[in-house]
Design a protein around this motif. Structure first.
Motif, PDB file in Angstrom:
ATOM      1  N   VAL A  62       0.856  -1.181   0.000  1.00 50.54           N
ATOM      2  CA  VAL A  62       0.000   0.000   0.000  1.00 50.54           C
ATOM      3  C   VAL A  62       0.896   1.235   0.000  1.00 50.54           C
ATOM      4  O   VAL A  62       1.864   1.305   0.771  1.00 50.54           O
ATOM      5  CB  VAL A  62      -0.934   0.025   1.231  1.00 50.54           C
ATOM      6  N   ARG A  63       0.601   2.193  -0.843  1.00 53.49           N
ATOM      7  CA  ARG A  63       1.437   3.387  -0.964  1.00 53.49           C
ATOM      8  C   ARG A  63       1.228   4.314   0.238  1.00 53.49           C
ATOM      9  O   ARG A  63       0.094   4.612   0.611  1.00 53.49           O
ATOM     10  CB  ARG A  63       1.118   4.124  -2.257  1.00 53.49           C
ATOM     11  N   VAL A  64       2.333   4.754   0.838  1.00 57.69           N
ATOM     12  CA  VAL A  64       2.301   5.734   1.922  1.00 57.69           C
ATOM     13  C   VAL A  64       2.835   7.042   1.364  1.00 57.69           C
ATOM     14  O   VAL A  64       3.994   7.138   0.977  1.00 57.69           O
ATOM     15  CB  VAL A  64       3.149   5.273   3.129  1.00 57.69           C
ATOM     16  N   GLU A  65       1.977   8.054   1.302  1.00 55.87           N
ATOM     17  CA  GLU A  65       2.352   9.314   0.668  1.00 55.87           C
ATOM     18  C   GLU A  65       3.148  10.230   1.589  1.00 55.87           C
ATOM     19  O   GLU A  65       4.034  10.948   1.145  1.00 55.87           O
ATOM     20  CB  GLU A  65       1.090  10.040   0.177  1.00 55.87           C
ATOM     21  N   LYS A  66       2.820  10.199   2.879  1.00 52.07           N
ATOM     22  CA  LYS A  66       3.516  11.072   3.834  1.00 52.07           C
ATOM     23  C   LYS A  66       3.744  10.337   5.154  1.00 52.07           C
ATOM     24  O   LYS A  66       2.935   9.516   5.568  1.00 52.07           O
ATOM     25  CB  LYS A  66       2.707  12.344   4.102  1.00 52.07           C
ATOM     26  N   PHE A  67       4.861  10.675   5.804  1.00 53.15           N
ATOM     27  CA  PHE A  67       5.192  10.177   7.148  1.00 53.15           C
ATOM     28  C   PHE A  67       5.668  11.397   7.935  1.00 53.15           C
ATOM     29  O   PHE A  67       6.756  11.886   7.715  1.00 53.15           O
ATOM     30  CB  PHE A  67       6.291   9.116   7.059  1.00 53.15           C
ATOM     31  N   TYR A  68       4.820  11.875   8.863  1.00 53.70           N
ATOM     32  CA  TYR A  68       5.121  13.122   9.565  1.00 53.70           C
ATOM     33  C   TYR A  68       5.119  12.962  11.083  1.00 53.70           C
ATOM     34  O   TYR A  68       4.230  12.311  11.652  1.00 53.70           O
ATOM     35  CB  TYR A  68       4.107  14.207   9.190  1.00 53.70           C
ATOM     36  N   PRO A  98      13.111  11.085  -0.424  1.00 48.04           N
ATOM     37  CA  PRO A  98      14.262  10.387  -1.019  1.00 48.04           C
ATOM     38  C   PRO A  98      14.013  10.051  -2.493  1.00 48.04           C
ATOM     39  O   PRO A  98      12.871   9.880  -2.927  1.00 48.04           O
ATOM     40  CB  PRO A  98      14.362   9.107  -0.168  1.00 48.04           C
ATOM     41  N   LYS A  99      15.080   9.971  -3.225  1.00 51.18           N
ATOM     42  CA  LYS A  99      14.998   9.635  -4.638  1.00 51.18           C
ATOM     43  C   LYS A  99      14.371   8.257  -4.815  1.00 51.18           C
ATOM     44  O   LYS A  99      14.674   7.317  -4.080  1.00 51.18           O
ATOM     45  CB  LYS A  99      16.403   9.666  -5.252  1.00 51.18           C
ATOM     46  N   GLU A 141       6.909  11.086   1.352  1.00 50.30           N
ATOM     47  CA  GLU A 141       7.515  12.334   1.810  1.00 50.30           C
ATOM     48  C   GLU A 141       7.608  12.291   3.331  1.00 50.30           C
ATOM     49  O   GLU A 141       6.614  12.026   4.005  1.00 50.30           O
ATOM     50  CB  GLU A 141       6.652  13.525   1.380  1.00 50.30           C
ATOM     51  N   TYR A 142       8.803  12.545   3.855  1.00 52.45           N
ATOM     52  CA  TYR A 142       9.020  12.543   5.304  1.00 52.45           C
ATOM     53  C   TYR A 142       9.156  13.990   5.782  1.00 52.45           C
ATOM     54  O   TYR A 142       9.750  14.830   5.095  1.00 52.45           O
ATOM     55  CB  TYR A 142      10.290  11.760   5.651  1.00 52.45           C
ATOM     56  N   GLY A 143       8.608  14.279   6.957  1.00 52.19           N
ATOM     57  CA  GLY A 143       8.688  15.654   7.425  1.00 52.19           C
ATOM     58  C   GLY A 143       8.377  15.818   8.896  1.00 52.19           C
ATOM     59  O   GLY A 143       7.993  14.866   9.596  1.00 52.19           O
ATOM     60  N   ILE A 144       8.571  17.062   9.363  1.00 50.43           N
ATOM     61  CA  ILE A 144       8.270  17.448  10.741  1.00 50.43           C
ATOM     62  C   ILE A 144       7.331  18.645  10.690  1.00 50.43           C
ATOM     63  O   ILE A 144       7.641  19.664  10.061  1.00 50.43           O
ATOM     64  CB  ILE A 144       9.545  17.810  11.522  1.00 50.43           C
ATOM     65  N   GLY A 145       6.177  18.522  11.320  1.00 50.20           N
ATOM     66  CA  GLY A 145       5.224  19.619  11.392  1.00 50.20           C
ATOM     67  C   GLY A 145       5.527  20.535  12.560  1.00 50.20           C
ATOM     68  O   GLY A 145       6.443  20.302  13.343  1.00 50.20           O
TER      69      GLY A 145
END
Length: 440
Positions: free
Chosen positions: A35-41, A55-56, A61-65
């Motif tokens: 299953v595709r995970v679009e964001k991990f925040y 990452p390439k 997309e990984y991020g910090i809110g």
């Protein structure tokens, strides 16, 4: 102020670890079932993001809110916190959550809770291995305990040593012992060398929750072990080894009396203190901080009463840690019913209450112990059948498995919105209680 920042840092680091592990549980099962995970925040990011990278050749997309109220993974084809209605209007893709069998979706949703619980068991095991299990047997507490007003009204007297709650032998005065005492029909105590049976009120736990007092405190005189730099105690000239004899002309022969005098004061008050220092009585004036504290560390119980330490090998620590984890979960579930009472609702707290549980100085054992406890709480709270929580998604998935009918996307949108409103209201209520207590 330094105490506040130390506690705030511990709270943020602890919650960050728990959120990352929780979301990783969802992420891992999602990727396992393709299953595709679009964001991990980590933390939420309405309007803008503090940091993000992709990452390439990665789909995520990984991020910090900037809003530290949790975190999230955005899973394709799922109605979640993002409320991405446009995606749900498109035909289902093979890599989307909604295209997978119900059992796979179920595992994806329980992944976060599962990982939080496993993390707690692991931390408890490592605490056991590193520091062992130290406790003070009640029979070693020669001076007994002091009791809160609700306990005194129930029949406890100063100096009593609880030995049995019904037929259960009390090993040490910890949370499990207090819970057992509060829910027991009778408690047997040692009083002046003889055994006395106390008949407990049926609503004693509610009385205890409503009183917001500690059930019992160890009886011993407060002796300063350490003075925190820049504190009111340091400015007053207090030092390690000083025995606090009185506060505001009231004797503090016992620790409970010392705490009671501080509780009667207000933040910023100047209090009168008499200490026994180097066999001399000295008079001091000290200013309380914003938490109504002097800024001192008292001599620990382990230097007053003889503790027992049980040491375990690496392998032995895991059964002990796992047992501790399940016992903590059981105790929390047992206490949860009191949330639905007037007294329990008033005792709810938000980030201020949670942060105050951490020690005023950095202590790794206390930090990891609190992190394990919070991980248990996070796992339990998330599995509750409330829309917008993992448990809400699990509830609808179980409905689908049983009836073989999937709830409509429109229904899921409404349920998600209602759940988010409820959780926001609960968050405001809990943190509102913290603000009310602060002004009181």
């Amino acid at each position: 102020m330094e105490t506040f920042w130390i506690r705030a840092l511990q709270l943020i680091v602890s919650l960050s670890i728990l959120v990352i592990i929780h979301e990783f549980g969802h992420f891992l099962f999602a990727r396992l079932f393709k299953v595709r995970v679009e964001k991990f925040y980590l933390f939420f990011n309405p309007w803008f993001t503090l940091f993000k990278f992709k990452p390439k050749n990665s789909e995520t997309e990984y991020g910090i809110g900037w809003l530290p109220l949790g975190g999230y993974v955005k899973i394709s084809g799922m109605i979640d916190e993002s409320m991405d209605k446009e995606q749900m209007k498109q035909p289902a893709k093979p890599w989307e959550f909604r295209s997978k069998p119900a059992w796979q979706r179920l595992l994806i949703m329980v992944g976060g809770v599962l990982f939080n619980f496993i993390l707690a068991l692991f931390i408890y095991s490592m605490i056991t291995y590193k520091w062992g299990n130290m406790y003070i047997p009640v029979e070693n507490v020669k001076n007994g305990f002091s009791y809160c007003q609700a306990a005194t009204k129930a029949g406890f007297e100063m100096g009593d040593i609880p030995l049995y709650a019904d037929d259960m032998k009390i090993k040490t005065m910890d949370g499990d012992a207090i819970r057992a005492i509060a829910e027991a029909k009778t408690v047997t105590v040692k009083r002046s060398g003889r055994l006395v049976t106390i008949k407990m009120p049926e609503d004693f736990m509610l009385q205890l929750v409503g009183s917001k007092e500690r059930f019992a405190t160890y009886r011993y005189s407060p002796v300063i072990q350490e003075v925190l730099p820049g504190s009111g105690a340091e400015k007053a000239g207090l030092k390690a080894g000083d025995k606090i004899w009185s506060v505001n002309m009231n004797l503090t022969e016992e620790l409970s009396q010392f705490y009671n005098q501080l509780e009667k004061s207000q933040p910023g008050d100047t209090i009168d203190i008499v200490v026994l220092s180097d066999n001399k009585f000295l008079y001091k004036k000290a200013v309380l901080n914003e938490e109504k504290k002097l800024g001192i560390m008292l001599k620990p119980l382990t230097e007053i009463y003889q503790p027992v330490t049980e040491k375990y090998s690496f392998c032995e620590s895991f059964p002990v840690g796992i047992k501790q984890g399940f016992k903590t979960l059981g105790g929390y579930v047992s206490d949860f019913k009191y949330v639905f009472t007037k007294e329990g609702a008033e005792s709810l707290g938000g980030f201020g209450t949670i942060g105050s549980i951490f020690p005023p100085v950095w202590n790794w054992e206390a930090f990891w112990s609190m992190t394990a406890f919070l991980s248990i709480i996070l796992a339990f709270m998330n599995i509750l059948p409330i829309p917008a929580l993992d448990g809400g998604h699990v509830m609808f998935l179980l409905y689908e498995v049983i009836t073989r009918r999937k709830p409509s996307d429109k229904f899921m949108e409404y349920a998600q919105t209602a759940g988010m409103i409820f959780l926001l209201a609960l968050l405001i209520f809990a943190n509102g209680n913290d603000i009310i207590r602060l002004f009181k």
